[in-house]
Write a protein that holds these residues in place. Structure first.
Motif, mmCIF file in Angstrom:
data_model
loop_
_atom_site.group_PDB
_atom_site.id
_atom_site.type_symbol
_atom_site.label_atom_id
_atom_site.label_comp_id
_atom_site.label_asym_id
_atom_site.label_seq_id
_atom_site.Cartn_x
_atom_site.Cartn_y
_atom_site.Cartn_z
ATOM 1 N N ASN A 435 0.807 -1.228 0.000
ATOM 2 C CA ASN A 435 0.000 0.000 0.000
ATOM 3 C C ASN A 435 0.837 1.274 0.000
ATOM 4 O O ASN A 435 0.284 2.378 -0.112
ATOM 5 N N TYR A 436 2.155 1.146 0.080
ATOM 6 C CA TYR A 436 3.071 2.280 -0.112
ATOM 7 C C TYR A 436 4.131 1.836 -1.114
ATOM 8 O O TYR A 436 5.278 1.551 -0.750
ATOM 9 N N PRO A 437 3.757 1.730 -2.385
ATOM 10 C CA PRO A 437 4.620 1.062 -3.378
ATOM 11 C C PRO A 437 5.930 1.767 -3.689
ATOM 12 O O PRO A 437 6.764 1.204 -4.403
ATOM 13 N N THR A 438 6.160 2.962 -3.163
ATOM 14 C CA THR A 438 7.475 3.599 -3.329
ATOM 15 C C THR A 438 8.410 3.251 -2.180
ATOM 16 O O THR A 438 9.561 3.684 -2.158
ATOM 17 N N ARG A 439 7.925 2.447 -1.232
ATOM 18 C CA ARG A 439 8.716 2.126 -0.049
ATOM 19 C C ARG A 439 9.014 0.621 0.013
ATOM 20 O O ARG A 439 8.190 -0.197 -0.382
ATOM 21 N N TYR A 440 10.197 0.307 0.538
ATOM 22 C CA TYR A 440 10.663 -1.077 0.658
ATOM 23 C C TYR A 440 11.026 -1.368 2.114
ATOM 24 O O TYR A 440 11.423 -0.466 2.865
ATOM 25 N N ILE A 441 10.923 -2.649 2.486
ATOM 26 C CA ILE A 441 11.445 -3.061 3.788
ATOM 27 C C ILE A 441 12.949 -2.842 3.796
ATOM 28 O O ILE A 441 13.662 -3.268 2.885
ATOM 29 N N ARG A 442 13.432 -2.178 4.824
ATOM 30 C CA ARG A 442 14.878 -1.974 4.981
ATOM 31 C C ARG A 442 15.173 -1.914 6.476
ATOM 32 O O ARG A 442 14.274 -1.813 7.307
ATOM 33 N N HIS A 443 16.451 -1.995 6.816
ATOM 34 C CA HIS A 443 16.834 -1.802 8.212
ATOM 35 C C HIS A 443 17.544 -0.460 8.347
ATOM 36 O O HIS A 443 18.238 -0.001 7.432
ATOM 37 N N SER A 444 17.329 0.169 9.465
ATOM 38 C CA SER A 444 17.985 1.429 9.809
ATOM 39 C C SER A 444 18.325 1.360 11.283
ATOM 40 O O SER A 444 17.426 1.197 12.118
ATOM 41 N N ASP A 445 19.626 1.448 11.606
ATOM 42 C CA ASP A 445 20.081 1.192 12.977
ATOM 43 C C ASP A 445 19.543 -0.156 13.460
ATOM 44 O O ASP A 445 19.147 -0.311 14.620
ATOM 45 N N TYR A 446 19.501 -1.129 12.541
ATOM 46 C CA TYR A 446 19.095 -2.514 12.773
ATOM 47 C C TYR A 446 17.591 -2.691 12.973
ATOM 48 O O TYR A 446 17.120 -3.825 13.059
ATOM 49 N N ALA A 447 16.829 -1.592 13.039
ATOM 50 C CA ALA A 447 15.379 -1.690 13.139
ATOM 51 C C ALA A 447 14.780 -1.728 11.741
ATOM 52 O O ALA A 447 15.272 -1.065 10.815
ATOM 53 N N LEU A 448 13.701 -2.513 11.567
ATOM 54 C CA LEU A 448 13.064 -2.645 10.258
ATOM 55 C C LEU A 448 11.964 -1.606 10.089
ATOM 56 O O LEU A 448 11.207 -1.327 11.017
ATOM 57 N N ARG A 449 11.870 -1.063 8.871
ATOM 58 C CA ARG A 449 10.861 -0.077 8.539
ATOM 59 C C ARG A 449 10.635 -0.117 7.029
ATOM 60 O O ARG A 449 11.322 -0.859 6.315
ATOM 61 N N ILE A 450 9.685 0.643 6.533
ATOM 62 C CA ILE A 450 9.546 0.801 5.082
ATOM 63 C C ILE A 450 9.900 2.241 4.731
ATOM 64 O O ILE A 450 9.433 3.190 5.369
ATOM 65 N N ASP A 451 10.781 2.371 3.740
ATOM 66 C CA ASP A 451 11.270 3.690 3.337
ATOM 67 C C ASP A 451 11.427 3.748 1.828
ATOM 68 O O ASP A 451 11.633 2.700 1.172
ATOM 69 N N PRO A 452 11.381 4.956 1.237
ATOM 70 C CA PRO A 452 11.838 5.098 -0.148
ATOM 71 C C PRO A 452 13.327 4.751 -0.218
ATOM 72 O O PRO A 452 14.075 4.981 0.742
ATOM 73 N N VAL A 453 13.759 4.200 -1.313
ATOM 74 C CA VAL A 453 15.143 3.746 -1.451
ATOM 75 C C VAL A 453 15.769 4.401 -2.674
ATOM 76 O O VAL A 453 15.212 4.318 -3.772
ATOM 77 N N SER A 454 16.933 5.041 -2.473
ATOM 78 C CA SER A 454 17.588 5.681 -3.614
ATOM 79 C C SER A 454 19.098 5.505 -3.593
ATOM 80 O O SER A 454 19.715 5.256 -4.624
#
Length: 468
Positions: A435-454
Motif C-alpha cells: 500500500n506504499y509502493p514507493t517504499r521497501y522493507i529496509r533496516h535502519s540502525d538494525y530496526a526494520l521499517r519501510i522507506d523510499p530507497v535511492s
C-alpha cells in the motif's frame, strides 16, 4: 568437537552443500577424491550431518541432524531441523557426527559418545550406525577403541587402500598428557585393531579431518587446541607418524572442527570451521590450490549453515539420493531472511518489533517465518511468525512490528509485500510495500521499517536472502 576453550576439549570436520529450492543438480563426469574417499561419478549434491546447540539451549539437541545442498555452501535442514536418529546407549547423546560412504556404496555414521558438555565424561567407545540411504539407520552399536582412561572424541574415517581397511581417527589423551590423534583400523566398524598414535606434534591437538589422494598427497587438518587455530599437515603415505606441518593456519576468533570439501563443479576447495563456544557459528574459507596451504575467508553472504548446527560432517551424494532425502524427511516449513550488508544478522522480532540481529540468538524461532500468499494480494507475500502464528510482520507508522491479524483490510495491506529482485544484488530479494509502493522493507540502525530507497546504502539495507 565443539566445546569450551580448555585443553582436551573438542573435535570436528566435514563438507558443504547448498540449497534445494528447485535448483537443478549439476552433473559430474569424473571421480573426485574428497575427504574420506572418492566421490561417485554421479554425485552432484551433498549431505551434512551435525548436532545442534543454541545460546540458551532452546535449539540444543544431541542427536544426528541432516541437511542437504547442491553447492556445498547453502544448506537446507531436513526433518524440520529435528534429529533423524539419537543414540540409546552410553551417554544417550552424540557430538561430532561423521558420515562416510563405504566401499560398497552404503553409509556408516560415527559419532562421539557424549551428551552435552561434561568434558570429564571419558568414553572408550564411539557410536556407530549403518545406513543404505540415510533415510533409515540400522545396526546401532558402540565400538570400543581403547582401554585408556580418556575420551574418544570426534571420530572420522577413511579408506586406506594400501592396508585394505578403514582407518578411524579420533582424539585422546595419550601417555604424553595432551590430546593426540589416534588411529584404529577396521573392516566392518564392529571390531577394531589396537590403537596407535597417528599424529603428535608435541602439543594438544583435536579434530583431525583427512582428505585422501589429491595428486598423490594426503592432507590432514586439525585444531591446535592451545592456539584455537586450524592447521594443515600432509604426507605422501597414510602411515602413522608420517604427516608434517605445512601452510598457513586459519582461525576466526577461535576455531575448531575443520571440514574440507571439494566443489563438484569447479576446482575450488572449501574448509568449514566451527567456533568452540556453544553459539553455533561456522566460518568458511576457500582455495583453488590445496597444495599451497593458504585459504581465503568467505563472506557470510556466500554461505548459510543449518540453524543451530555444530560440528558438521559433509559427504557427497547423487541427485537421486538428494531427492529421496528431501522426499522422506521433508523441506522446512519455514524460512529465515539474511541481511545483505550485515550477513551475520537475520530478520527477527524482539518485543514484537521487527529488526535484524546477529546469529545466533534465542529464542531462535523469532527468526523463523512462513512466507504465505499476501493477505491483501495473493501475488504478494506476508510474513507469518512461526512462534506467534496469529501474528504477522506489518508496518505501522512506517515501522515494522509483529501484530495479531485483526482481519481488517488495513491490516492485510500493511502486512503484504511484493518480492522483487534484490536492489543491491539481483540474486537476492527486496520487498516492496503493497500500500506504499514507493517504499521497501529496509533496516535502519538494525530496526526494520519501510522507506523510499535511492542511495547505494539504502539499496543494501533493503536487500535480503531467503534461506533456511
Amino acid at each position: 568437537m565443539s566445546r569450551s576453550p580448555r585443553p582436551g576439549s573438542q573435535p570436528s570436520r566435514r563438507r558443504f552443500l547448498g540449497m534445494a529450492a528447485g535448483v537443478p543438480l549439476a552433473a559430474v563426469t569424473a571421480d573426485l577424491t574428497i575427504g574420506a574417499g572418492a566421490a561417485h561419478a554421479a554425485d552432484s549434491a551433498y549431505v551434512m550431518g551435525y548436532f545442534t546447540e543454541s545460546p540458551s539451549g532452546l535449539g540444543t539437541d544431541y542427536g544426528l541432524h541432516l541437511a542437504v545442498s547442491t553447492d556445498a555452501l547453502q544448506w537446507m535442514p531436513l526433518n524440520q531441523n529435528n534429529p533423524v536418529v539419537t543414540p540409546t546407549a552410553g551417554a544417550g547423546g552424540l557430538r561430532d557426527p561423521f558420515i562416510m560412504r563405504k566401499q560398497d556404496g552404503t553409509f556408516v555414521v560415527l559419532a562421539t559418545d557424549l551428551k552435552g558438555t561434561d568434558w570429564s565424561y571419558n568414553s572408550q567407545y564411539i557410536h556407530v550406525w549403518d545406513s543404505t540411504d540415510l533415510r533409515s539407520f540400522t545396526g546401532y552399536r558402540r565400538l570400543k577403541l581403547h582401554d585408556m582412561v580418556t575420551h574418544s572424541w570426534a571420530p572420522e574415517a577413511y579408506w586406506d587402500a594400501g592396508r585394505g581397511r578403514y582407518a578411524i581417527l579420533y582424539s585422546s589423551v595419550n601417555s604424553s598428557g595432551h590430546n593426540v590423534i589416534m588411529v584404529n583400523y577396521t573392516t566392518d566398524f564392529r571390531s577394531a585393531s589396537a590403537p596407535q598414535v597417528f599424529f603428535d606434534p608435541g602439543y594438544d591437538v583435536i579434530d583431525a579431518n583427512m582428505t585422501v589422494g589429491v595428486n598423490g598427497v594426503n592432507y590432514m587438518y586439525f585444531k591446535n587446541n592451545g592456539q584455537q587455530k586450524l592447521v594443515g599437515t600432509r604426507s605422501t603415505s597414510l602411515d602413522p607418524g608420517s604427516f608434517t606441518l605445512f601452510g598457513t593456519p586459519v582461525s576466526h576468533g577461535g576455531t575448531e572442527a575443520p571440514t574440507i570439501v571439494k566443489s563438484l563443479t569447479s576446482n575450488t576447495w572449501y574448509m568449514w570451521g566451527d567456533t568452540y563456544n556453544p553459539n553455533g557459528i561456522f566460518y568458511a574459507w576457500r582455495t583453488t590450490d590445496l597444495a599451497a596451504g593458504t585459504w581465503t575467508e568467505l563472506s557470510q553472504r556466500d554461505y548459510t549453515q543449518p540453524l543451530s548446527s555444530k560440528h558438521n560432517t559433509i559427504e557427497t551424494i547423487t541427485s537421486g539420493e538428494y531427492d529421496n532425502l528431501v522426499a522422506h524427511w521433508g523441506r522446512p516449513a519455514w524460512n529465515r531472511l539474511k541481511s545483505y550488508n550485515f550477513p551475520d544478522r537475520y530478520v527477527r522480532h524482539a518485543g514484537f518489533a521487527g529488526r535484524i540481529d546477529p546469529y545466533p540468538f534465542d529464542p531462535y524461532s523469532d527468526a523463523q517465518w512462513k512466507l504465505v500468499p499476501g493477505l491483501a494480494d495473493s501475488s504478494g507475500v506476508s510474513f507469518q511468525s512461526v512462534n506467534y502464528p496469529t501474528r504477522y510482520l506489518r508496518h505501522y507508522s512506517y515501522q515494522l512490528r509483529l501484530d495479531v491479524n485483526d482481519g481488517s483490510s488495513a491490516f492485510a495491506q500493511d502486512a503484504t509485500f511484493h518480492r522483487t529482485a534484490g536492489l543491491a544484488d539481483s540474486t537476492w530479494a527486496s520487498f516492496r510495500s503493497h500500500n506504499y509502493p514507493t517504499r521497501y522493507i529496509r533496516h535502519s540502525d538494525y530496526a526494520l521499517r519501510i522507506d523510499p530507497v535511492s542511495t547505494a546504502t539504502e539499496r543494501a539495507d533493503a536487500t535480503f536472502s531467503i534461506v533456511y
